[in-house]
Design an enzyme around this catalytic site. Sequence first.
Site, short mmCIF file in Angstrom:
data_model
loop_
_atom_site.label_atom_id
_atom_site.label_comp_id
_atom_site.label_asym_id
_atom_site.label_seq_id
_atom_site.Cartn_x
_atom_site.Cartn_y
_atom_site.Cartn_z
N LYS A 180 -18.93 -10.76 -12.27
CA LYS A 180 -18.92 -9.96 -11.03
C LYS A 180 -19.95 -8.83 -11.11
O LYS A 180 -20.76 -8.67 -10.19
CB LYS A 180 -17.51 -9.40 -10.80
CG LYS A 180 -17.40 -8.43 -9.65
CD LYS A 180 -17.67 -9.09 -8.30
CE LYS A 180 -17.86 -8.05 -7.22
NZ LYS A 180 -17.98 -8.59 -5.89
N THR A 184 -11.72 1.32 -7.03
CA THR A 184 -12.24 1.73 -8.34
C THR A 184 -13.47 2.60 -8.09
O THR A 184 -14.59 2.20 -8.39
CB THR A 184 -12.61 0.50 -9.20
OG1 THR A 184 -13.52 -0.31 -8.45
CG2 THR A 184 -11.40 -0.32 -9.58
N GLU A 213 -13.96 -11.21 -6.36
CA GLU A 213 -14.25 -11.62 -4.99
C GLU A 213 -15.72 -11.40 -4.70
O GLU A 213 -16.30 -10.41 -5.14
CB GLU A 213 -13.38 -10.73 -4.08
CG GLU A 213 -13.20 -11.23 -2.71
CD GLU A 213 -12.99 -12.73 -2.65
OE1 GLU A 213 -11.93 -13.20 -3.03
OE2 GLU A 213 -13.92 -13.44 -2.20
N ARG A 270 -18.84 -10.50 1.44
CA ARG A 270 -19.68 -9.43 1.97
C ARG A 270 -19.01 -8.87 3.21
O ARG A 270 -18.40 -9.62 3.99
CB ARG A 270 -21.05 -9.99 2.40
CG ARG A 270 -21.93 -10.41 1.26
CD ARG A 270 -23.00 -11.35 1.76
NE ARG A 270 -22.38 -12.54 2.33
CZ ARG A 270 -23.03 -13.47 3.03
NH1 ARG A 270 -24.31 -13.34 3.26
NH2 ARG A 270 -22.41 -14.53 3.51
N ASP A 291 0.87 -1.18 0.00
CA ASP A 291 0.00 0.00 0.00
C ASP A 291 0.91 1.23 0.00
O ASP A 291 2.03 1.17 0.50
CB ASP A 291 -0.90 0.00 1.24
CG ASP A 291 -2.17 0.80 1.01
OD1 ASP A 291 -3.25 0.20 0.96
OD2 ASP A 291 -2.08 2.03 0.86
N CYS A 347 -20.42 -1.21 -2.59
CA CYS A 347 -20.45 -2.07 -3.78
C CYS A 347 -21.69 -1.90 -4.64
O CYS A 347 -21.59 -1.46 -5.79
CB CYS A 347 -20.30 -3.52 -3.36
SG CYS A 347 -18.80 -3.80 -2.43
N ARG A 396 -20.18 3.90 4.26
CA ARG A 396 -20.20 4.40 2.87
C ARG A 396 -21.57 4.13 2.24
O ARG A 396 -22.09 3.02 2.34
CB ARG A 396 -19.09 3.73 2.06
CG ARG A 396 -17.72 4.30 2.41
CD ARG A 396 -16.61 3.58 1.68
NE ARG A 396 -16.42 2.22 2.15
CZ ARG A 396 -15.60 1.35 1.60
NH1 ARG A 396 -14.88 1.69 0.56
NH2 ARG A 396 -15.48 0.13 2.09
N GLY A 450 -36.54 -3.32 3.01
CA GLY A 450 -35.92 -2.39 3.96
C GLY A 450 -35.88 -0.98 3.43
O GLY A 450 -36.79 -0.56 2.68
N GLY A 452 -27.21 -0.19 0.35
CA GLY A 452 -26.16 0.84 0.38
C GLY A 452 -24.81 0.16 0.33
O GLY A 452 -24.69 -0.97 -0.15
#
Length: 468
Positions: free
Chosen positions: A223, A85, A150, A153, A30, A279, A346, A272, A276
């Site tokens: 994906k 991304t 991937e 969750r 990183d 992803c 997020r 619900g 959110g």
Amino acid sequence: MRIAVVGSGYVGLVAGACFADLGHDVVLVDNDERKLAALNNGQVPIHEKFLPELLTRHRGHRLTFSDNLKEAVRLSSVIFVAVGTPPTESGEADLSYVESVAREISGGIDSYKVIVEKSTVPVYTSEWVRKIVLRNGADPELFDVASNPEFLREGTAVTDFLFPDRILIGCDAERSAAVLREIYAPLTDGSYYERADAIPKPDRASVPPPLIVTSTKSAELIKHASNAFLAMKISFINAVASVCESVGADVHQVVHGVGTDSRIGSRFLNPGIGYGGSCFPKDVMAFRSVARECGYDFRLLDEVMRINDDQRQRFLRKVRSALWTLRGKNIAVLGLAFKGGTDDIRESPALFLVQALLQEGSKIRAYDPAAMERTREILGSSITFANSPYEAAAGADALLILTEWEEFAGLDLQRLRQDLKYPIVIDGRNLYDPEVMAAHGFTYYSIGRAASHPDGVPAAFLKNGKKA
Ligand code: UGA
């Protein structure tokens, strides 16, 4: 196998720790010095079950951290790219981090390497990565680009990684497929699951998982299509919930009836306040853009997004119809994270609703088991934070449930009713049975079901659940 994982975000960190647990030597790269220092000091930057155990187990041995990408590439046979991304303003995926990593990787290619996309990327990205690596001088014989999306969750990331429904590898060359098969062999041959120190198997998992091999383009599309389909399921049931409200049906009975059809299945059909997170919102938009660019107008996805936005507005209307005016009202909020089991806020529908209520002049006292620190960074002192659900509820005009944390489904209802000023609960996650709530003296609103009232007495005439 020596593996480099580039990017220590959610996917990179979990993948790195899990690869180490499978017995590989992993260097996590990183360029954020502070993140690396924190990881080296034993801190765990995200709230994720089993991740602290895996980091403690492997840190400094099978799992090391570095800011030197070129060196990591030289020392590794496989480089997983797991950098962000984020969406651009027009909703496409911003691939500039992927591009700059690809440029840097090319400088470290001195023997055969497999470069693997792990981040969620649009179709054609692997071709672009290949072009960029070639443009920067790498020998075409010394690398292949593969895709290995991937499906983990947040909240169950480690078990999703180690006990997946399937492992997907997109490879256009057999030599790269062989390398990826070897990496996942401890899962696909079942040996990992026989180890005494393996992470415990979740109830639903069936092992060993199948390995699916496709072309890189198909893997990239699988994906995006998977996330878009799951988001579509959620929007679909939210739309059905709205119809249920209009006709007085119960959405849970409908879900049970629909979901027991094995062709449909009942998972991801929980109504619900909309999906959110980092992803679904981003990926549905990106997939929409990819399709448009490829010449297909995927309007179904517009509708998925529209229903999702509408679901939040419908909930706000529900709060207004329960409380009439919102200015000056004291509202207790349970849940800030975008879903239960994570501290991630997020694109959180809960946070969106809190901000909307603040704008309408309400006063918010909130509680979340994990996401309060992150929320404080954004909302500062504009809301009050409580140490428990009951502290949040104390003296409030109503209680909103916005995140599906398990602990919110098991509250002491008697205590809650006494703590609230008015016994009104507006549940955006359908954690309670309307009849049970009414029996405990609450006026209870939820999604896709009729509101319930104690003895049919309107909430405004009740104080602490008793007639005024
Ligand atoms: C999602 C996918 O489920 C993963 O398979 C995928 O790997 C991941 O995105 C990714 O692309 O990285 P995640 O965003 O962690 O995982 O969370 P989910 O559990 O899918 O929930 C997403 C949102 O949908 C949450 O806000 C959740 O509350 C909501 N949701 C989920 C519903 O409203 N109803 C449901 O039935 C399920």
